[in-house]
Design an enzyme around this catalytic site. Sequence first.
Site, PDB file in Angstrom:
ATOM      1  CD  GLU A  17      24.257   9.066  59.489  1.00 31.88           C
ATOM      2  OE1 GLU A  17      25.086   9.958  59.246  1.00 31.88           O
ATOM      3  OE2 GLU A  17      23.816   8.827  60.635  1.00 31.88           O
ATOM      4  CB  THR A  51      26.518   4.959  61.200  1.00 27.08           C
ATOM      5  OG1 THR A  51      25.699   3.911  61.687  1.00 27.08           O
ATOM      6  CG2 THR A  51      25.669   6.146  60.796  1.00 27.08           C
ATOM      7  CG  ASP A 112      32.074  10.489  69.819  1.00 27.53           C
ATOM      8  OD1 ASP A 112      32.523  11.589  69.414  1.00 27.53           O
ATOM      9  OD2 ASP A 112      30.886  10.172  69.757  1.00 27.53           O
ATOM     10  CB  ALA A 127      39.215  12.737  61.114  1.00 26.54           C
ATOM     11  CE1 TYR A 147      30.957  16.754  64.379  1.00 28.11           C
ATOM     12  CE2 TYR A 147      32.995  17.216  63.189  1.00 28.11           C
ATOM     13  CZ  TYR A 147      32.136  16.319  63.800  1.00 28.11           C
ATOM     14  OH  TYR A 147      32.450  14.977  63.807  1.00 28.11           O
ATOM     15  CE  LYS A 167      37.686  16.841  59.586  1.00 27.84           C
ATOM     16  NZ  LYS A 167      36.609  16.198  60.367  1.00 27.84           N
ATOM     17  CE  LYS A 274      10.720   3.347  62.522  1.00 27.67           C
ATOM     18  NZ  LYS A 274      11.701   2.299  62.742  1.00 27.67           N
TER      19      LYS A 274
HETATM   20  P1  FAD Z   1      38.311  15.145  63.899  1.00 27.87           P
HETATM   21  O1  FAD Z   1      38.107  15.884  62.636  1.00 27.87           O
HETATM   22  O2  FAD Z   1      39.643  14.503  64.116  1.00 27.87           O
HETATM   23  O3  FAD Z   1      38.013  16.154  65.108  1.00 27.87           O
HETATM   24  C1  FAD Z   1      37.893  15.669  66.436  1.00 27.87           C
HETATM   25  C2  FAD Z   1      38.234  16.794  67.417  1.00 27.87           C
HETATM   26  O4  FAD Z   1      39.639  17.015  67.429  1.00 27.87           O
HETATM   27  C3  FAD Z   1      37.596  18.145  67.052  1.00 27.87           C
HETATM   28  O5  FAD Z   1      37.279  18.799  68.256  1.00 27.87           O
HETATM   29  C4  FAD Z   1      38.719  18.863  66.334  1.00 27.87           C
HETATM   30  O6  FAD Z   1      38.580  20.266  66.385  1.00 27.87           O
HETATM   31  C5  FAD Z   1      39.942  18.384  67.136  1.00 27.87           C
HETATM   32  N1  FAD Z   1      41.197  18.368  66.354  1.00 27.87           N
HETATM   33  C6  FAD Z   1      41.420  17.831  65.160  1.00 27.87           C
HETATM   34  N2  FAD Z   1      42.720  17.991  64.773  1.00 27.87           N
HETATM   35  C7  FAD Z   1      43.333  18.614  65.808  1.00 27.87           C
HETATM   36  C8  FAD Z   1      44.663  19.022  66.057  1.00 27.87           C
HETATM   37  N3  FAD Z   1      45.634  18.831  65.159  1.00 27.87           N
HETATM   38  N4  FAD Z   1      44.924  19.639  67.243  1.00 27.87           N
HETATM   39  C9  FAD Z   1      43.956  19.835  68.168  1.00 27.87           C
HETATM   40  N5  FAD Z   1      42.663  19.470  67.974  1.00 27.87           N
HETATM   41  C10 FAD Z   1      42.355  18.858  66.821  1.00 27.87           C
HETATM   42  N6  FAD Z   1      30.813   8.538  64.775  1.00 27.87           N
HETATM   43  C11 FAD Z   1      30.853   7.188  64.773  1.00 27.87           C
HETATM   44  O7  FAD Z   1      31.347   6.563  65.726  1.00 27.87           O
HETATM   45  N7  FAD Z   1      30.379   6.477  63.701  1.00 27.87           N
HETATM   46  C12 FAD Z   1      29.839   7.085  62.608  1.00 27.87           C
HETATM   47  O8  FAD Z   1      29.409   6.416  61.670  1.00 27.87           O
HETATM   48  C13 FAD Z   1      29.766   8.513  62.592  1.00 27.87           C
HETATM   49  N8  FAD Z   1      29.275   9.180  61.531  1.00 27.87           N
HETATM   50  C14 FAD Z   1      29.277  10.559  61.512  1.00 27.87           C
HETATM   51  C15 FAD Z   1      28.805  11.223  60.376  1.00 27.87           C
HETATM   52  C16 FAD Z   1      28.808  12.620  60.330  1.00 27.87           C
HETATM   53  C17 FAD Z   1      28.308  13.319  59.075  1.00 27.87           C
HETATM   54  C18 FAD Z   1      29.270  13.363  61.439  1.00 27.87           C
HETATM   55  C19 FAD Z   1      29.251  14.857  61.403  1.00 27.87           C
HETATM   56  C20 FAD Z   1      29.764  12.710  62.573  1.00 27.87           C
HETATM   57  C21 FAD Z   1      29.775  11.304  62.624  1.00 27.87           C
HETATM   58  N9  FAD Z   1      30.261  10.593  63.731  1.00 27.87           N
HETATM   59  C22 FAD Z   1      30.285   9.221  63.731  1.00 27.87           C
HETATM   60  C23 FAD Z   1      30.714  11.321  64.938  1.00 27.87           C
HETATM   61  C24 FAD Z   1      32.227  11.556  64.955  1.00 27.87           C
HETATM   62  O9  FAD Z   1      32.923  10.333  64.960  1.00 27.87           O
HETATM   63  C25 FAD Z   1      32.552  12.357  66.228  1.00 27.87           C
HETATM   64  O10 FAD Z   1      32.011  13.642  66.165  1.00 27.87           O
HETATM   65  C26 FAD Z   1      34.035  12.399  66.599  1.00 27.87           C
HETATM   66  O11 FAD Z   1      34.167  12.890  67.939  1.00 27.87           O
HETATM   67  C27 FAD Z   1      34.878  13.311  65.717  1.00 27.87           C
HETATM   68  O12 FAD Z   1      35.159  12.744  64.510  1.00 27.87           O
HETATM   69  P2  FAD Z   1      35.838  13.631  63.354  1.00 27.87           P
HETATM   70  O13 FAD Z   1      36.101  12.745  62.225  1.00 27.87           O
HETATM   71  O14 FAD Z   1      35.051  14.845  63.119  1.00 27.87           O
HETATM   72  O15 FAD Z   1      37.228  14.006  64.112  1.00 27.87           O
END
Ligand code: FAD
Length: 286
Positions: A17, A51, A112, A127, A147, A167, A274
């Site tokens: 990444e 990212t 976020d 997502a 996670y 998902k 890096k």
């Molecule tokens: P989701 O899967 O939608 O989950 C978000 C939250 O909502 C979780 O707490 C989940 O339990 C909850 N949730 C989901 N569906 C429901 C529902 N139906 N009812 C109630 N709760 C629900 N961020 C960036 O900005 N840019 C990046 O490039 C980036 N890359 C990443 C790469 C990886 C490998 C990882 C692990 C994270 C990355 N992130 C990035 C961070 C990510 O965007 C954040 O963690 C964000 O808060 C959650 O994204 P998600 O796609 O996991 O969301």
Amino acid sequence: MKKFYQDKTDNLKISYEIFPPKNDTSSSKTKQLLEELNKLKQFKPSLISVTYGAGGSNREKSLDIVKLLLKNFETIIMPHFTCICSSKDYINNYLKEIQSLNITNILALRGDEPQDINVCYKDFTYAWQLVDFIHNQSDLNIAVAGYPEGHPRAKNLACDIENLKKKIDMGGNIIFTQLFFDNDFYYKFCELCAKENINVPIIPGVLPITNFSQLERMTSMCGATLPKGLIEHFEKYKDSEEDIQKAGIEYATNQCRKLIEFGVGGLHFYTLNKSHSTSEVLKNIL
Ligand code: FAD
């Protein structure tokens, strides 16, 4: 279509990444990034992921870097994409653009929530909705985030895994995990996913630690636990930056060796742009 996991051999898949450097693609930081990635070419990565800034704040830069990498590397380039502040129209255009570049893989994320959520479009809250949308609008291979310690905002790990399942049901076909330093979280996570019939590859995210303040910043951002053994391991070396880097390589090497023993299909390195630590870990394990 070129999919990350289409090759069914038992070979361990290596992926990196990177994040888009702040300035434009002609900047010295971007040149440095290409040099660093060139040093990592020898390990034959299957994929490089790029990212996407929070709330799409570096949208253009992210895509510019993706284009640059496509020109310079033969490996799969996977853009990350977050939907939280994007409209359906915007996403549609984005999908068309990346497919016109022959991109075949995307990491579909919610992103976020910004402090002022009211400035966002209301088309996507989670997502899984983005995954569903991409699945219906394209034939892209869709990766999602997982996670092992639960998403910091999730009610609990079980609810988070239910969400992960959604998902996958919506079309996600590979999981990249948040970084973690205690493999037990990952093992348990895989077990819980299997119980929920999540049967796609779960690729662990590995961060070789290079300095202490970075470690504190990263872990407070993503909620990864720092195991006692890790803190003790680093305490011994904390007075010298060089020693900390060595300790980070040693720790990540052990972590990766155990993950390989467990049977992971791949390792995804958070390189922070890096090459040195990732490269040393890979020399130790391959
Ligand atoms: P989701 O899967 O939608 O989950 C978000 C939250 O909502 C979780 O707490 C989940 O339990 C909850 N949730 C989901 N569906 C429901 C529902 N139906 N009812 C109630 N709760 C629900 N961020 C960036 O900005 N840019 C990046 O490039 C980036 N890359 C990443 C790469 C990886 C490998 C990882 C692990 C994270 C990355 N992130 C990035 C961070 C990510 O965007 C954040 O963690 C964000 O808060 C959650 O994204 P998600 O796609 O996991 O969301």
